[in-house]
Design a protein around this motif. Sequence first.
Motif, mmCIF file in Angstrom:
data_model
loop_
_atom_site.group_PDB
_atom_site.id
_atom_site.type_symbol
_atom_site.label_atom_id
_atom_site.label_comp_id
_atom_site.label_asym_id
_atom_site.label_seq_id
_atom_site.Cartn_x
_atom_site.Cartn_y
_atom_site.Cartn_z
ATOM 1 N N GLY A 1 -8.258 19.354 44.414
ATOM 2 C CA GLY A 1 -8.140 17.932 44.706
ATOM 3 C C GLY A 1 -9.470 17.219 44.782
ATOM 4 O O GLY A 1 -9.575 16.164 45.412
ATOM 5 N N LEU A 2 -10.505 17.790 44.134
ATOM 6 C CA LEU A 2 -11.859 17.239 44.266
ATOM 7 C C LEU A 2 -12.453 16.756 42.954
ATOM 8 O O LEU A 2 -13.571 16.240 42.959
ATOM 9 N N TRP A 3 -11.723 16.918 41.835
ATOM 10 C CA TRP A 3 -12.395 16.763 40.542
ATOM 11 C C TRP A 3 -12.978 15.369 40.341
ATOM 12 O O TRP A 3 -14.005 15.189 39.680
ATOM 13 N N VAL A 4 -12.393 14.335 40.951
ATOM 14 C CA VAL A 4 -12.844 12.970 40.680
ATOM 15 C C VAL A 4 -14.182 12.676 41.342
ATOM 16 O O VAL A 4 -14.845 11.710 40.993
ATOM 17 N N HIS A 5 -14.626 13.530 42.276
ATOM 18 C CA HIS A 5 -15.922 13.199 42.873
ATOM 19 C C HIS A 5 -17.073 13.393 41.882
ATOM 20 O O HIS A 5 -18.203 13.006 42.169
#
Length: 845
Positions: free
Chosen positions: A312-316
């Motif tokens: 759930g972190l890829w957009v950072h």
Amino acid sequence: MRGGRAVTERDGADNHQRHRELEQVWGNLPGWGALAAVNHTSVGLRFVVTGLCFFLVGGVLAMLIRTQLALPEQDIVSAGLYSQLFTMHGTVMMFLFAIPVLEGVAMYLVPKMIGTRDLVFPRLSAFGYYCYLFGGLIVLSSLLLQIAPAAGWFMYTPLSNARFSPGPGADFWLLGITFVEISAIAAGVELVVSILLTRANGMSLNRMPIFCWYMLGTALMIIFGFPPLILGSILLELERAAGWVFFDVAGGGDPLLWQHLFWLFGHPEVYIIFLPAAGIVSTLIPVFANRPLVGYRWVVLAIITTGFISFGLWVHHMFTVGIPQLALAFFSVASMLVAIPTAIQLFAWLATLWTGRVRFQLPMLWVSGFLVVFVCGGLTGVMLALVPFNWQVHDTHFVVAHMHYVLVGGMLFPLVAGLYYWLPHVSGRLPSMILGRWGFWLFFGGFNLTFLLMHLTGLLGMSRRVYTYEAGLGWDWLNLLSSVGGFVMALGVAVVIVDFALHFRFGRRAQPNPWQADTLEWATPMPVSAYNFASLPDVGSRHPLWEDPALGERIAAGEYGLARIQHARRDIYGSAPVSGRVCSVIHLPSNSWLPLQLALSVAALCICLLLKVYTGALLAVAVVLFFALRWGWHNGAHPRASPVRVTDPVDPPLHSRTRSGPGLWGMVTSLMADGTLYVALLFGWFYLWTVAPRWQLPDAAPLELTPLLASGLLLSLAVLVYCRALTWLETGSDRKALSGFGASALLGLVHCLVLVWLLLSAPLRPAELAHDAVLTVMLYYQLLHSGLATVLTLLQLQRLRLGYVGKALPYEALVLQPLWLYSLTVFWLSFAAFILLPLAWTGTS
């Protein structure tokens, strides 16, 4: 005394005879026959050695980069060559070194730690290695041919499309890296099934070595994390080679779709790299602290939590591309939240050290370096999770420095610690403390000098992609010292390599279990034998060698299971996933040329595609299918795989006579990866539909509904008949089962022919509309799976006729059932998402 001596001599002779028998069955072939080896020890060491060679290549590229940036306004390399070096350095380190070398360590260690003789799919391991080797050589060959890609190791579109990256450089990257990704997924499937199904008798999940927990989590993350990049690579290669529209705005695509697919893989990859390294740390610290790991269950929970949160972190990585504020807030919080399970592990390590009696031997020195460097990298990671700060330093050397502190600090320090720790296991000798310490301090000092200063150049505004810079910007002395630090670090690597090389000849002989460890790999001979254990032990503790230091001697004496070779067959125990109770005997394939032959065929296919020799590519596809089907044919109850008659009693039963064996688990696990790729395709479809500025749905459905529905009904009937045939097979009605398999294959064949007709007749324009391009990919995806299920059903039909499948041998037919069910699910889900939903949206009929 005489009697005791006679008994000892007799026992020694028995042990020697047992060793000869085991070596004869489990050993590799001599000479060139070693290329046919499938033993996990050989394959794992090949992964490690090959990964270290790629690491040296990546290191040389890094030194060229640091040499160019040491002083302002240098022209040692041109701007174009610098971009190639930049791209290839990141590619080699991320794809060809970090993950494969850790997979190799896991392949080598996991069977030994769980008390078995091999991984459950040995040929798959060997195939994965050759895919990795050939894929890596394809990628590096572009550098030797001076056509290396120059779009960055993340290959962002549109920079990597055919317009801005002409020539075959990007194609080398896309095809080679996809080849390597196949290897990684093969290793992931192998490790998941092996850890769950082949542990020593009594090794329940709560007694499993902590390193195996880390690798189970890592393998599952590979299965779910790598398919999005494979899909993205396929789509980008189709856009480059065939002109299909996926990332081109003019045709309804969006270049940001590539970033989403890449970072859906890329950010879990950070933790895929970190978790095995952390597993090494969690294994070594209790050994050198002389006490069990504090908070074992909390650490296991942290592993599982890290795996979930990491997806759930890829957009950072995309905070600067125009993400809505709500999404920015969500991914910023998620990026900080992942620090919690990491902190749990860190506190467990510190508590173990605090409450133990620490021995600062050479491996522990590298673990200490890891603790310092990784904590620093974690702190800058929290800084980058803050959106305003990320905006300021994005794409600067600050991010480069953070990434190296996290990845090199989080992976390379533990890896070297683990290599020093397990070297006696491979060589039977101990490394040099003097050379080892020199190597550590040179590497540690050079690393911090290089990357600590790069934080400052990043804060001063130096971009990560500039190949030169003007004097007087305040970067000069910082870059010079960073480059000096890089060469000091390279000197440290050289010292460590010299230490590794020399210790094989000059190192002191190691005593059994030289570090006083607690895990089962130290109950094997040193150097390790091809079969690991002369007998497969029972386990009643989380720390078997601390509970019973003489366990290795009793294993060697044949006091436990499978101490004798039966039918010249490689046997291991199959165990229950949770309790670890033995429930079957798994017979494994022996040395085989098939993995190498299949990998060479796939490599030939990739080369033909690179050269655009499409006739040769079709021929290569036929060769790939031949070797793949031959692989599957010599399996299960085939006489080459299991030279035992059905009437011969075996207790516990052979896995080919059960309803749930490793093949079924392997099929389900593989379909989990396959399903992730399909979900990524659905994600791309809905992302383009809702975000792409020029996306358009056609006024009328491009596919005729009547034949499409007929195709779906045929597939449904094929699956229904196959399931019914399984029931007949298990009740002993072989004639009905034959008819059922035949009818199922016929229905599947007609279903595939209808799909082919739809593809040929439909007015699809994949080179003009992203809508049609994604729809076409979906149809080919469905055709591939339905066709594969049909062909494999025909094989089952023939195997039933030959007696390899039957009432007492239902195993193989049950393995195929999930593929049929998956194909059916994908068809109707695609029908709803790609056909019905657009129709309802546009209001057409």
